[in-house]
Enzyme design. Structure first.
Site, PDB file in Angstrom:
ATOM      1  N   GLU A   5      10.817  -6.490  -6.443  1.00 33.46           N
ATOM      2  CA  GLU A   5      11.680  -5.951  -7.491  1.00 33.46           C
ATOM      3  C   GLU A   5      11.298  -4.532  -7.895  1.00 33.46           C
ATOM      4  O   GLU A   5      11.906  -3.964  -8.793  1.00 33.46           O
ATOM      5  CB  GLU A   5      11.632  -6.873  -8.708  1.00 33.46           C
ATOM      6  CG  GLU A   5      12.198  -8.252  -8.420  1.00 33.46           C
ATOM      7  CD  GLU A   5      12.131  -9.164  -9.620  1.00 33.46           C
ATOM      8  OE1 GLU A   5      11.762  -8.707 -10.715  1.00 33.46           O
ATOM      9  OE2 GLU A   5      12.456 -10.349  -9.458  1.00 33.46           O
ATOM     10  N   THR A   6      10.300  -3.955  -7.238  1.00 30.61           N
ATOM     11  CA  THR A   6       9.851  -2.614  -7.615  1.00 30.61           C
ATOM     12  C   THR A   6       9.974  -1.653  -6.440  1.00 30.61           C
ATOM     13  O   THR A   6      10.290  -2.042  -5.319  1.00 30.61           O
ATOM     14  CB  THR A   6       8.378  -2.650  -8.078  1.00 30.61           C
ATOM     15  OG1 THR A   6       7.554  -2.965  -6.955  1.00 30.61           O
ATOM     16  CG2 THR A   6       8.171  -3.666  -9.194  1.00 30.61           C
ATOM     17  N   ARG A  22      12.723 -12.656  11.954  1.00 34.65           N
ATOM     18  CA  ARG A  22      12.300 -11.592  12.867  1.00 34.65           C
ATOM     19  C   ARG A  22      10.941 -11.891  13.496  1.00 34.65           C
ATOM     20  O   ARG A  22      10.562 -11.274  14.484  1.00 34.65           O
ATOM     21  CB  ARG A  22      12.280 -10.254  12.133  1.00 34.65           C
ATOM     22  CG  ARG A  22      13.701  -9.857  11.706  1.00 34.65           C
ATOM     23  CD  ARG A  22      13.750  -8.536  11.013  1.00 34.65           C
ATOM     24  NE  ARG A  22      13.457  -7.471  11.943  1.00 34.65           N
ATOM     25  CZ  ARG A  22      12.947  -6.299  11.585  1.00 34.65           C
ATOM     26  NH1 ARG A  22      12.668  -6.057  10.322  1.00 34.65           N
ATOM     27  NH2 ARG A  22      12.709  -5.374  12.484  1.00 34.65           N
ATOM     28  N   GLU A  25      -3.590  -1.083   4.739  1.00 37.58           N
ATOM     29  CA  GLU A  25      -4.885  -0.924   5.402  1.00 37.58           C
ATOM     30  C   GLU A  25      -4.760  -0.853   6.923  1.00 37.58           C
ATOM     31  O   GLU A  25      -5.716  -0.505   7.615  1.00 37.58           O
ATOM     32  CB  GLU A  25      -5.815  -2.078   5.008  1.00 37.58           C
ATOM     33  CG  GLU A  25      -6.269  -2.038   3.559  1.00 37.58           C
ATOM     34  CD  GLU A  25      -5.198  -2.442   2.557  1.00 37.58           C
ATOM     35  OE1 GLU A  25      -5.158  -1.818   1.470  1.00 37.58           O
ATOM     36  OE2 GLU A  25      -4.393  -3.366   2.837  1.00 37.58           O
ATOM     37  N   PHE A  73      -1.832 -10.233   4.294  1.00 36.65           N
ATOM     38  CA  PHE A  73      -0.791 -10.410   3.276  1.00 36.65           C
ATOM     39  C   PHE A  73       0.503 -10.842   3.962  1.00 36.65           C
ATOM     40  O   PHE A  73       0.833 -10.343   5.035  1.00 36.65           O
ATOM     41  CB  PHE A  73      -0.588  -9.108   2.496  1.00 36.65           C
ATOM     42  CG  PHE A  73       0.157  -9.293   1.214  1.00 36.65           C
ATOM     43  CD1 PHE A  73      -0.451  -9.882   0.119  1.00 36.65           C
ATOM     44  CD2 PHE A  73       1.470  -8.888   1.104  1.00 36.65           C
ATOM     45  CE1 PHE A  73       0.243 -10.064  -1.075  1.00 36.65           C
ATOM     46  CE2 PHE A  73       2.174  -9.056  -0.077  1.00 36.65           C
ATOM     47  CZ  PHE A  73       1.558  -9.645  -1.168  1.00 36.65           C
ATOM     48  N   HIS A  75       7.600  -0.332  -4.958  1.00 38.48           N
ATOM     49  CA  HIS A  75       6.406  -0.497  -4.127  1.00 38.48           C
ATOM     50  C   HIS A  75       6.748  -0.706  -2.647  1.00 38.48           C
ATOM     51  O   HIS A  75       6.089  -0.157  -1.764  1.00 38.48           O
ATOM     52  CB  HIS A  75       5.587  -1.680  -4.659  1.00 38.48           C
ATOM     53  CG  HIS A  75       4.304  -1.913  -3.951  1.00 38.48           C
ATOM     54  ND1 HIS A  75       3.215  -1.079  -4.084  1.00 38.48           N
ATOM     55  CD2 HIS A  75       3.921  -2.891  -3.098  1.00 38.48           C
ATOM     56  CE1 HIS A  75       2.230  -1.532  -3.340  1.00 38.48           C
ATOM     57  NE2 HIS A  75       2.631  -2.631  -2.734  1.00 38.48           N
ATOM     58  N   VAL A 103       6.208  -6.313   5.472  1.00 38.10           N
ATOM     59  CA  VAL A 103       6.419  -5.715   4.156  1.00 38.10           C
ATOM     60  C   VAL A 103       7.776  -6.224   3.669  1.00 38.10           C
ATOM     61  O   VAL A 103       8.805  -5.942   4.285  1.00 38.10           O
ATOM     62  CB  VAL A 103       6.398  -4.172   4.227  1.00 38.10           C
ATOM     63  CG1 VAL A 103       6.551  -3.576   2.835  1.00 38.10           C
ATOM     64  CG2 VAL A 103       5.122  -3.675   4.895  1.00 38.10           C
ATOM     65  N   PHE A 133       4.241  -0.635  17.248  1.00 38.66           N
ATOM     66  CA  PHE A 133       4.606  -0.896  15.855  1.00 38.66           C
ATOM     67  C   PHE A 133       5.284  -2.257  15.742  1.00 38.66           C
ATOM     68  O   PHE A 133       6.447  -2.412  16.106  1.00 38.66           O
ATOM     69  CB  PHE A 133       5.539   0.220  15.373  1.00 38.66           C
ATOM     70  CG  PHE A 133       5.782   0.222  13.900  1.00 38.66           C
ATOM     71  CD1 PHE A 133       4.864   0.800  13.038  1.00 38.66           C
ATOM     72  CD2 PHE A 133       6.933  -0.337  13.371  1.00 38.66           C
ATOM     73  CE1 PHE A 133       5.092   0.824  11.665  1.00 38.66           C
ATOM     74  CE2 PHE A 133       7.176  -0.324  12.005  1.00 38.66           C
ATOM     75  CZ  PHE A 133       6.250   0.256  11.150  1.00 38.66           C
ATOM     76  N   ALA A 166      -0.740  -4.405   4.493  1.00 41.17           N
ATOM     77  CA  ALA A 166      -0.120  -3.437   5.398  1.00 41.17           C
ATOM     78  C   ALA A 166      -0.680  -2.029   5.218  1.00 41.17           C
ATOM     79  O   ALA A 166      -0.840  -1.287   6.189  1.00 41.17           O
ATOM     80  CB  ALA A 166       1.393  -3.433   5.202  1.00 41.17           C
TER      81      ALA A 166
END
Length: 156
Positions: free
Chosen positions: A85-86, A127, A58, A22, A88, A81, A113, A56
């Site tokens: 708008e939520t 980044r 998983e 993703f 989540h 990530v 990480f 992410a």
């Protein structure tokens, strides 16, 4: 007095990279950076395993499964990530971070990480090395340092 410090030396190390599919425009850049760092520091292609997961969330599950096998000297977790708008974003970012931290404490294989959390795609791409610095490269350097430091500590 003895001082222990990890080195950036990859010869003989076996490294796993667990990467989220993703946000692949970002994660592919992270992977390129990580592979660049590993190859520059003598990790051979045959000693690098790249494992793609759907998203992410998983990453911790597969990272833990790989760590429990103890066939790798270090694992690099890569993902992106990006805030929407939520709520989540906050859930995913927090749970992935907690999951990786738990694996580092539970299993005796260092996990670095390399998961970017950002407000926009543009920030994430920056980044990931589009403008400067690549968090995948940095995560690979941490993995090398920790794998070598772990070897030193085991020899005490």
């Amino acid at each position: 007095m003895r001082v222990f410090e990890g080195r950036y030396y990859g010869e003989g190390l076996k490294i796993a990279i667990v990467i989220s599919r993703f946000n692949s425009a970002v994660t592919k850049e992270l992977l390129d950076g990580a592979l660049d760092a590993l190859k520059r520091h003598e990790v051979k292609d045959e000693n690098i395993d790249v494992i793609w997961v759907p998203g992410a969330m998983e990453i911790p599950h597969i990272t833990r499964s790989i760590a429990l096998k103890k066939k790798h000297d270090a694992i690099i977790a890569l993902g992106a990530v990006i805030r929407g708008e939520t709520y989540h974003f906050d859930v995913v970012a927090n749970e992935v971070s907690k999951g990786i931290a738990a694996i580092n404490l539970e299993v005796d294989v260092p996990v670095s990480f390399g998961i970017i959390t950002s407000d926009t795609v543009e920030q994430a791409l920056n980044r990931a090395g589009i403008k400067s610095g690549n968090k995948g490269f940095e995560a690979a350097m941490v993995a090398l340092e920790m794998a070598n430091l772990k070897r030193q500590i085991e020899a005490i």
